[in-house]
Design a protein around this motif. Sequence first.
Motif, short mmCIF file in Angstrom:
data_model
loop_
_atom_site.label_atom_id
_atom_site.label_comp_id
_atom_site.label_asym_id
_atom_site.label_seq_id
_atom_site.Cartn_x
_atom_site.Cartn_y
_atom_site.Cartn_z
N LYS A 42 -2.40 -0.31 -13.24
CA LYS A 42 -1.21 -0.46 -14.08
C LYS A 42 -0.49 -1.78 -13.85
N ILE A 43 -0.64 -2.35 -12.65
CA ILE A 43 -0.03 -3.65 -12.39
C ILE A 43 -1.08 -4.76 -12.34
N SER A 44 -2.30 -4.42 -12.72
CA SER A 44 -3.41 -5.37 -12.79
C SER A 44 -3.71 -6.02 -11.44
N PHE A 45 -3.67 -5.19 -10.38
CA PHE A 45 -4.11 -5.69 -9.07
C PHE A 45 -5.60 -5.39 -8.93
N HIS A 46 -6.39 -6.45 -8.70
CA HIS A 46 -7.84 -6.29 -8.66
C HIS A 46 -8.48 -6.66 -7.33
N GLY A 47 -7.72 -7.22 -6.40
CA GLY A 47 -8.35 -7.56 -5.12
C GLY A 47 -7.58 -8.63 -4.37
N LEU A 48 -8.10 -8.97 -3.21
CA LEU A 48 -7.45 -9.94 -2.33
C LEU A 48 -7.77 -11.36 -2.76
N ASN A 49 -6.89 -12.30 -2.36
CA ASN A 49 -7.17 -13.70 -2.65
C ASN A 49 -8.31 -14.20 -1.77
N ILE A 50 -8.88 -15.31 -2.13
CA ILE A 50 -10.07 -15.83 -1.45
C ILE A 50 -9.84 -15.99 0.05
N PHE A 51 -8.71 -16.61 0.42
CA PHE A 51 -8.50 -16.91 1.84
C PHE A 51 -8.11 -15.67 2.63
N GLY A 52 -7.47 -14.71 1.98
CA GLY A 52 -7.21 -13.43 2.64
C GLY A 52 -8.51 -12.72 2.99
N GLU A 87 -10.35 12.07 -5.24
CA GLU A 87 -9.26 12.31 -6.19
C GLU A 87 -8.05 11.44 -5.87
N LEU A 88 -7.69 11.37 -4.58
CA LEU A 88 -6.57 10.52 -4.17
C LEU A 88 -6.89 9.06 -4.44
N ARG A 89 -8.12 8.69 -4.17
CA ARG A 89 -8.53 7.29 -4.36
C ARG A 89 -8.41 6.90 -5.84
N LYS A 90 -8.82 7.80 -6.70
CA LYS A 90 -8.74 7.53 -8.14
C LYS A 90 -7.29 7.37 -8.59
N LYS A 91 -6.40 8.17 -8.02
CA LYS A 91 -4.98 8.07 -8.38
C LYS A 91 -4.40 6.74 -7.93
N VAL A 92 -4.77 6.29 -6.73
CA VAL A 92 -4.28 4.99 -6.25
C VAL A 92 -4.85 3.86 -7.10
N GLN A 93 -6.13 3.94 -7.45
CA GLN A 93 -6.74 2.92 -8.30
C GLN A 93 -6.05 2.85 -9.66
N SER A 94 -5.62 3.99 -10.16
CA SER A 94 -4.90 4.02 -11.43
C SER A 94 -3.58 3.27 -11.34
N ALA A 110 0.83 -1.21 0.00
CA ALA A 110 0.00 0.00 0.00
C ALA A 110 0.86 1.26 0.00
N LEU A 111 1.97 1.23 0.75
CA LEU A 111 2.89 2.37 0.73
C LEU A 111 3.41 2.61 -0.68
N GLY A 112 3.74 1.51 -1.37
CA GLY A 112 4.20 1.64 -2.75
C GLY A 112 3.14 2.24 -3.65
N PHE A 113 1.90 1.76 -3.52
CA PHE A 113 0.80 2.34 -4.30
C PHE A 113 0.69 3.85 -4.05
N ALA A 114 0.72 4.22 -2.77
CA ALA A 114 0.53 5.63 -2.41
C ALA A 114 1.68 6.50 -2.90
N ILE A 115 2.91 6.01 -2.75
CA ILE A 115 4.07 6.78 -3.19
C ILE A 115 3.99 7.04 -4.70
N GLN A 116 3.64 6.01 -5.45
CA GLN A 116 3.54 6.19 -6.90
C GLN A 116 2.37 7.08 -7.29
N ALA A 117 1.29 7.02 -6.52
CA ALA A 117 0.10 7.79 -6.86
C ALA A 117 0.21 9.26 -6.50
N LEU A 118 0.89 9.56 -5.39
CA LEU A 118 0.86 10.92 -4.85
C LEU A 118 2.13 11.73 -5.08
#
Length: 387
Positions: free
Chosen positions: A263-273, A252-259, A98-106
């Motif tokens: 880009k790395i095609s992360f769509h969600g958590l695994n079933i057991f997580g 706006e921040l949320r949209k940037k993180v989602q972007s 998540a830190l990586g996502f935020a750093i790249q987004a913001l």
Amino acid sequence: MKEFDTFIERKGTDSVKWNALKTIYGTDDLLPMWVADMDFASPPEITEAIETRARHGVFGYGQASPDVFQAVKNWVHKRYQWDLEENWLLPSPGVVTALGFAIQALTEEGDKILIQTPVYHPFYHMIENNHRIVVKNPLLLHNGKYEIDFADFEAKLKSGVKLFILCNPHNPVGRVWRREELEKLGDLCHKYSAKIVSDEIHADIIYKPNQHIPIASLSSKLQELTITCIAPSKTFNIPGLQASLMIIPNAELRKKVQSVQGKISFHGLNIFGRIALEAAYKHGEAWLENLLTYLQDNRDYALQFIEQEIPSVKAISPEGTYLLWIDCRSLGLSDNDLKKLLVEKGKLALEPGGKYGVEGEGFVRMNIGCPRSLLEDGLRRLKKALS
């Protein structure tokens, strides 16, 4: 509390903590008290939920149900009096990710990012690996307690910092930041237009009378400039299931993180997580309250032992986390010499303080999230190493 006194053999279970000793420390005949996961079985409700889902036998693509988000909202409301909206919640495999996502987004390459040292070492790695600049606001140790140097914090913000990564509760020093401290940090970030990413992974591990306060919950202005990272991983000892959440009220921040996630095609958590996260937040509170009592007893036992049996070093009493930060600077040893004593004489694996920045040199971090028998053994080994 028998459930926490029980020793569970972890060797041979792909455990980093127990099976990576030879790689990290050069030998595997050590008691591992380094990596921040606990040696307790997770709540039975989590195991049962995973087993029930596993028996279904089909593990196709999945998505989080509304029940997952409702469980998170209920947990945060009850424990921190903060009301969330479902669309504020974005999944992440872990808080470091998540830190990586935020750093790249913001931020952009070359931007300055502020951290309070000594601090969890992946903070440095995520900033540097993304080609940003680390700016440090070193914490001050006064009378056995760490404090924030606000004058230095403001000076660093003035230098053009774009993002501040807060650690609350703080790893490794164990501080749970007070309301007035958080308000001052937040006001300064707002004044100088710096966004905040708050790592609150240890938020549930708090010792009385301390209280965790999410910085974003303090005001609407802080809510709008903060990304809060939470997870059940430390609380319920399920980090290997890789499930965490980012709370992002600002659209706006949320949209940037989602972007960035797209880009790395992360769509969600695994079933057991997902299953574990929902079960933890729905059914884990009673287990957690018992855990906190056990950990506080462990903390107090360790502090008393070190004060009485190893007076040459000083342990910082943690207000939160199950991590004990021990000041060994009076011994006059380098981190390498200290590690050598611990490994060769004490047969004990602790985290060297220099791993958390130069401000941590001469310290070690001990994980006390274990049965009392292991803690007693570890403290005896520490005494042997340093005697």
